[in-house]
Design a protein around this motif. Structure first.
Motif, PDB file in Angstrom:
ATOM      1  N   GLN A  28      19.643  -1.792  29.416  1.00 33.18           N
ATOM      2  CA  GLN A  28      18.310  -1.248  30.252  1.00 33.18           C
ATOM      3  C   GLN A  28      17.926  -2.576  30.970  1.00 33.18           C
ATOM      4  N   THR A  29      17.750  -2.628  31.552  1.00 36.48           N
ATOM      5  CA  THR A  29      17.168  -4.053  32.810  1.00 36.48           C
ATOM      6  C   THR A  29      16.109  -3.879  32.878  1.00 36.48           C
ATOM      7  N   LEU A  30      14.956  -5.199  32.526  1.00 33.03           N
ATOM      8  CA  LEU A  30      14.034  -4.781  32.683  1.00 33.03           C
ATOM      9  C   LEU A  30      13.192  -5.716  33.968  1.00 33.03           C
ATOM     10  N   PRO A  31      12.375  -5.357  34.438  1.00 30.00           N
ATOM     11  CA  PRO A  31      12.110  -6.291  35.457  1.00 30.00           C
ATOM     12  C   PRO A  31      11.816  -7.712  35.071  1.00 30.00           C
ATOM     13  N   LEU A  32      12.424  -8.884  35.962  1.00 33.66           N
ATOM     14  CA  LEU A  32      11.546  -9.825  35.874  1.00 33.66           C
ATOM     15  C   LEU A  32      10.203 -10.885  36.476  1.00 33.66           C
ATOM     16  N   GLY A  33      10.094 -11.949  36.217  1.00 28.41           N
ATOM     17  CA  GLY A  33       9.186 -11.446  36.590  1.00 28.41           C
ATOM     18  C   GLY A  33       7.743 -12.283  35.798  1.00 28.41           C
ATOM     19  N   ASP A  34       6.544 -12.833  36.315  1.00 25.15           N
ATOM     20  CA  ASP A  34       5.695 -13.362  34.764  1.00 25.15           C
ATOM     21  C   ASP A  34       5.476 -11.521  34.782  1.00 25.15           C
ATOM     22  N   SER A  35       4.920 -11.893  32.837  1.00 27.27           N
ATOM     23  CA  SER A  35       4.129 -10.383  33.050  1.00 27.27           C
ATOM     24  C   SER A  35       2.814 -10.474  32.133  1.00 27.27           C
ATOM     25  N   GLY A  36       2.363 -11.409  32.559  1.00 29.48           N
ATOM     26  CA  GLY A  36       1.022 -12.532  31.934  1.00 29.48           C
ATOM     27  C   GLY A  36       0.930 -13.167  32.654  1.00 29.48           C
ATOM     28  N   PRO A  37      -0.897 -13.572  31.857  1.00 28.73           N
ATOM     29  CA  PRO A  37      -0.726 -15.100  32.189  1.00 28.73           C
ATOM     30  C   PRO A  37      -0.280 -16.191  31.074  1.00 28.73           C
ATOM     31  N   ARG A  38      -0.085 -17.353  31.289  1.00 31.84           N
ATOM     32  CA  ARG A  38       0.717 -18.084  29.804  1.00 31.84           C
ATOM     33  C   ARG A  38      -0.274 -17.689  29.071  1.00 31.84           C
ATOM     34  N   PRO A  39       0.393 -17.477  27.523  1.00 34.90           N
ATOM     35  CA  PRO A  39       0.183 -17.322  26.528  1.00 34.90           C
ATOM     36  C   PRO A  39      -1.121 -19.204  25.989  1.00 34.90           C
ATOM     37  N   ILE A  40      -1.737 -18.422  25.481  1.00 27.82           N
ATOM     38  CA  ILE A  40      -2.705 -19.904  23.940  1.00 27.82           C
ATOM     39  C   ILE A  40      -1.237 -19.709  22.926  1.00 27.82           C
ATOM     40  N   VAL A  41      -0.920 -21.164  22.095  1.00 23.10           N
ATOM     41  CA  VAL A  41      -0.030 -20.665  21.312  1.00 23.10           C
ATOM     42  C   VAL A  41      -1.149 -21.880  20.616  1.00 23.10           C
ATOM     43  N   LEU A  42      -1.206 -20.764  19.020  1.00 22.94           N
ATOM     44  CA  LEU A  42      -1.690 -21.459  18.123  1.00 22.94           C
ATOM     45  C   LEU A  42      -0.321 -21.129  16.939  1.00 22.94           C
ATOM     46  N   ASP A  43      -0.958 -21.900  16.117  1.00 25.02           N
ATOM     47  CA  ASP A  43       0.109 -22.000  14.973  1.00 25.02           C
ATOM     48  C   ASP A  43      -0.659 -21.830  13.529  1.00 25.02           C
ATOM     49  N   PRO A  44       0.006 -21.571  12.606  1.00 22.29           N
ATOM     50  CA  PRO A  44      -0.701 -20.791  11.578  1.00 22.29           C
ATOM     51  C   PRO A  44       0.112 -22.436  10.888  1.00 22.29           C
ATOM     52  N   GLY A  45      -0.300 -23.617  10.179  1.00 30.06           N
ATOM     53  CA  GLY A  45       0.060 -24.415   9.347  1.00 30.06           C
ATOM     54  C   GLY A  45       0.783 -24.182   8.308  1.00 30.06           C
ATOM     55  N   HIS A  46       2.690 -24.762   7.836  1.00 33.45           N
ATOM     56  CA  HIS A  46       2.600 -24.315   7.020  1.00 33.45           C
ATOM     57  C   HIS A  46       3.079 -22.634   6.635  1.00 33.45           C
ATOM     58  N   GLY A  47       3.620 -22.120   5.517  1.00 36.68           N
ATOM     59  CA  GLY A  47       4.063 -20.590   5.787  1.00 36.68           C
ATOM     60  C   GLY A  47       4.796 -20.946   4.294  1.00 36.68           C
ATOM     61  N   GLY A  48       5.658 -19.665   3.962  1.00 36.44           N
ATOM     62  CA  GLY A  48       6.407 -19.042   3.055  1.00 36.44           C
ATOM     63  C   GLY A  48       6.606 -20.600   1.952  1.00 36.44           C
ATOM     64  N   ASP A  49       7.734 -20.652   1.730  1.00 38.72           N
ATOM     65  CA  ASP A  49       8.287 -21.844   0.294  1.00 38.72           C
ATOM     66  C   ASP A  49       6.823 -22.792   1.141  1.00 38.72           C
ATOM     67  N   ASP A  50       6.283 -23.628   1.627  1.00 37.69           N
ATOM     68  CA  ASP A  50       5.784 -24.409   2.584  1.00 37.69           C
ATOM     69  C   ASP A  50       4.386 -23.916   2.579  1.00 37.69           C
ATOM     70  N   VAL A  51       3.593 -23.950   1.396  1.00 33.06           N
ATOM     71  CA  VAL A  51       2.560 -23.773   1.010  1.00 33.06           C
ATOM     72  C   VAL A  51       1.602 -24.343   1.064  1.00 33.06           C
ATOM     73  N   GLY A  52       1.198 -25.871   1.683  1.00 32.96           N
ATOM     74  CA  GLY A  52       0.709 -26.445   1.996  1.00 32.96           C
ATOM     75  C   GLY A  52      -0.139 -27.263   0.833  1.00 32.96           C
ATOM     76  N   ALA A  53      -1.289 -27.631   1.405  1.00 31.03           N
ATOM     77  CA  ALA A  53      -2.822 -27.886   0.275  1.00 31.03           C
ATOM     78  C   ALA A  53      -3.203 -26.615  -0.956  1.00 31.03           C
ATOM     79  N   ARG A  54      -3.401 -26.761  -1.870  1.00 32.03           N
ATOM     80  CA  ARG A  54      -4.104 -26.159  -2.026  1.00 32.03           C
ATOM     81  C   ARG A  54      -5.167 -26.659  -2.918  1.00 32.03           C
ATOM     82  N   SER A  55      -6.324 -25.229  -2.887  1.00 31.12           N
ATOM     83  CA  SER A  55      -7.685 -26.132  -3.896  1.00 31.12           C
ATOM     84  C   SER A  55      -7.480 -25.817  -4.593  1.00 31.12           C
ATOM     85  N   ARG A  56      -8.808 -26.869  -6.575  1.00 30.41           N
ATOM     86  CA  ARG A  56      -8.995 -26.516  -7.830  1.00 30.41           C
ATOM     87  C   ARG A  56      -8.737 -25.321  -7.442  1.00 30.41           C
ATOM     88  N   ASP A  57      -9.718 -23.876  -6.466  1.00 30.50           N
ATOM     89  CA  ASP A  57      -9.947 -22.783  -7.032  1.00 30.50           C
ATOM     90  C   ASP A  57      -8.785 -21.908  -6.628  1.00 30.50           C
TER      91      ASP A  57
END
Lengths: 475, 188
Positions: free
Chosen positions: A249-278
């Motif tokens: 399959q050959t898909l057309p090259l070139g821009d497929s849309g506007p440049r995205p904004i990348v959001l990064d949800p911190g931590h994840g998986g084994d790295d739980v990050g901070a934890r509240s008392r609750d």
């Protein structure tokens, strides 16, 4: 033959006419009706007069220790002593480095033509006593290829991610090789991410081709060219009697849309990050908030990508790399904070800090260059130089983005303003676009943690971050 | 400075320390010559007391200075040891501040390279730390306390349990030496 040696030889062959001009004394450069005499500096020539002749704005950033060249929409960044440079935001390996000179910076004529003039659509033509600069680049814009390999049961998938769209084909070559041919671009191989595979022995570059050496009995089963990001996917497995497969399959090259904004949800998986008392966990809270921010941005017409959309472990460097690969408009990492002092509350927004002792940075560069490619997942020399060159360029924009987001967070009732700060955070390192890390509240403070657990408050925080992003984009 | 060389040097320092300790604490010893009663063995001159500035965590999530007078040796690596010993001991009893290293850490080794980069090896935390604030105050509490009291030191890299770490809580880049950064000191 090693890629770098091949590259230098290619340079020497392509620029044979240039070497004949390399004599002592100054060289005259003509461009249209104008001309300038550029002094020689050893075997190199002063760069600044040549670039200014063609109308480029040349600046030197003390903070980044790098030179910037702007002409029209093109931006070049390079630094003396570094063999890599940024051409319109894309990292290229030049094989040689510019040097400091009385006029600021000097480079060889092949370097000047190949990496400074070609990206501006210009080339050198030899004349008596110098060169005439003409329109029409001698070299096509290079494309950098980043390989990634995954072995499965009986097959292997090799993904070659391209720094830009390019016409490319894959065919089986002699001696158990696959040749990847570029019709209109000079390929460069990004070796900063080493791979291991039972079926792919090596990847080397020969002029306008990549040669992939396969293990014995392994052949090319199929390949496809894909977009967003531009990449070539090759399926490798037990060799078939008919050695030259057609593309699935050959898909057309070139821009497929506007440049995205990348959001990064911190931590994840084994790295739980901070934890509240609750029991509120940072990795879950950041993902929930990122989804809310994404929806708020999409409702405003933006295209959004998340670095993770479930509870998975992702390396910090992979998160930034994703934003770079997608040529993201912005990178926003979302975190909840924690302090040993339960009284601490509030939101703060960080952008990258470039300060540090220059000798330490240089030593780190040298050390990283020594071990580049040895350990997967660790920063490489290219990462560091990318950070130096690219992040310095977008530092002011990152500061503006941080101020915009923090300004909106400050408007939220009950949220204490902890300000905009700079710190050398790993996840911001190497980002080639405005990048910030938002700490939207302290889980270590019971009251603030309780508020952050409320969906209504999460939505307010998400709307504030989205509004701050829109303030920055529309400024 | 190559960090690998620094780690090797740290290991060498630790090995020498073990040898010195073994030589001084155990095993048969050769008889020592007795000094004549009329001769006094030279006693080492105690280091003069000087004021040092230590940085501890405040209730506002920033670093706050605490001044303390301690004997301060001339050698820079010994000075670093003194500063870190005092820092790890925590703030004074009457202080409202908190330690920047939020666990019972000990200093395992100190090494300084020719560029003025100090490498200090702290015992690793017993469990993962959380929060960029915790991470920033730990790192810059240590780095700034050392550099403010030892101006020869240009930057500090903190190792944990003899290993360099990319990051301690998932935010700050600890993979290379950090320079003085006063942004997290209250009032700066």
């Amino acid at each position: 033959m090693k890629p770098k040696l091949t590259f230098l030889l290619t340079l020497a062959i392509c620029c044979g006419t240039l070497s004949a001009q390399e004599t002592t004394g100054a060289l005259e450069f003509q461009f249209g009706e104008r001309a300038v005499v550029a002094p020689r500096f050893g075997t190199k020539v002063e760069v600044v007069p040549v670039l200014e002749l063609v109308g480029a704005e040349v600046t030197y950033s003390q903070a980044a220790g790098a030179w910037g060249v702007v002409l029209g929409e093109h931006v070049l960044q390079f630094a003396t002593g570094h063999k890599v440079l940024l051409v319109d935001g894309t990292l290229h390996e030049a094989g040689e480095a510019p040097v400091p000179s009385p006029g600021g910076v000097a480079a060889s004529l092949p370097y000047v033509e190949r990496f400074l003039l070609s990206p501006l659509g210009l080339r050198l033509e030899p004349i008596a006593g110098g060169y005439r600069i003409e329109h029409g680049a001698r070299f096509a814009d290079p494309v950098t290829i980043r390989p990634a390999v995954a072995d499965f049961g009986t097959t292997t998938t090799l993904v070659l991610t391209l720094s830009r769209a390019a016409a490319v084909t894959a065919v089986e070559g002699p001696g158990g090789t696959v040749e990847v041919r570029f019709a209109d671009a000079a390929p460069q191989l990004d070796t900063s991410a080493p791979f291991r595979s039972r079926r792919v022995r090596s990847i080397t570059r020969h002029d306008a081709e990549l040669s992939i050496q396969l293990a014995s009995g392994i052949g090319l089963l199929s390949w496809r060219s894909l977009d967003d990001p531009p990449r070539l996917t090759l399926e490798l497995g037990p060799a078939r009697p008919t050695p030259v497969p057609a593309p699935v399959q050959t898909l057309p090259l070139g821009d497929s849309g506007p440049r995205p904004i990348v959001l990064d949800p911190g931590h994840g998986g084994d790295d739980v990050g901070a934890r509240s008392r609750d029991g509120l966990v940072e990795k879950e809270l950041t993902l929930a908030l990122a989804r809310r921010v994404a929806r708020a941005l999409e409702a405003r017409g933006y295209r959004v990508r998340l670095t993770r959309d479930d509870d998975q472990t992702r390396a910090l460097t992979d998160r930034t790399a994703l934003a770079n690969r997608l040529d993201a408009l912005l990178f926003v990492s979302l975190h909840a904070n924690a302090s040993t002092a339960p009284s601490v509350t509030g939101a703060e927004t960080y952008y990258m800090s470039l300060d540090g002792p220059s000798d330490a940075a240089a030593a780190a560069t040298a050390e990283l260059e020594n071990r580049a490619g040895q350990t997967a997942g660790e920063p490489t020399a290219l990462d560091l130089i990318l950070w130096d060159l690219a992040q310095a360029e977008v530092l002011n924009e990152s500061a503006e983005l941080a101020l915009a987001v923090q300004g909106r967070l400050n408007a939220l009732a009950g949220t204490r303003d902890r300000g905009v700060r700079q710190a050398p955070f790993v996840v911001l390192t190497g980002a080639t676009m405005p990048a910030v890390l938002v700490e939207f509240g302290f889980l270590s403070n019971p009251d603030e943690a309780r508020r952050l657990a409320e969906p209504e408050h999460q939505q307010q925080v998400a709307e504030a971050i989205a509004a701050g992003i829109e303030d920055f984009v529309g400024r | 400075m190559h960090r690998r060389a620094a780690l090797i040097a740290l290991a060498a320092v630790a090995a020498i320390a073990v040898l010195v300790w073994l030589a001084s604490s155990g095993g048969p010893r050769a008889p020592q010559p007795q000094a004549a009663l009329t001769e006094q063995a030279p006693t080492p001159t105690p280091a003069p007391e000087q004021r040092i500035m230590l940085l501890f965590a405040g209730g506002d999530g920033l670093l706050h200075p605490e001044l303390r007078s301690v004997p301060l040796p001339a050698e820079v690596d010994e000075r670093i040891r003194v500063v870190l010993r005092e820092l790890l001991a925590g703030p004074g009893a009457a202080s409202r501040l908190a330690p920047v290293v939020p666990y019972a850490a000990s200093l395992e080794a100190v090494f300084i390279d020719e560029q003025g980069n100090a490498f200090v090896d702290l015992s690793a935390p017993p469990e993962p730390l959380a929060g960029s604030s915790t991470e920033l105050l730990l790192a810059y509490g240590v780095v700034d306390s050392i550099i403010l009291n030892c101006p020869e030191v240009k930057a500090v890299q903190i190792l944990f349990g003899g290993r360099e770490v990319a990051t301690l809580a998932g935010h700050l880049d600890l993979s290379r030496p950090l320079a003085l950064n006063k942004r997290f000191i209250a009032g700066s």
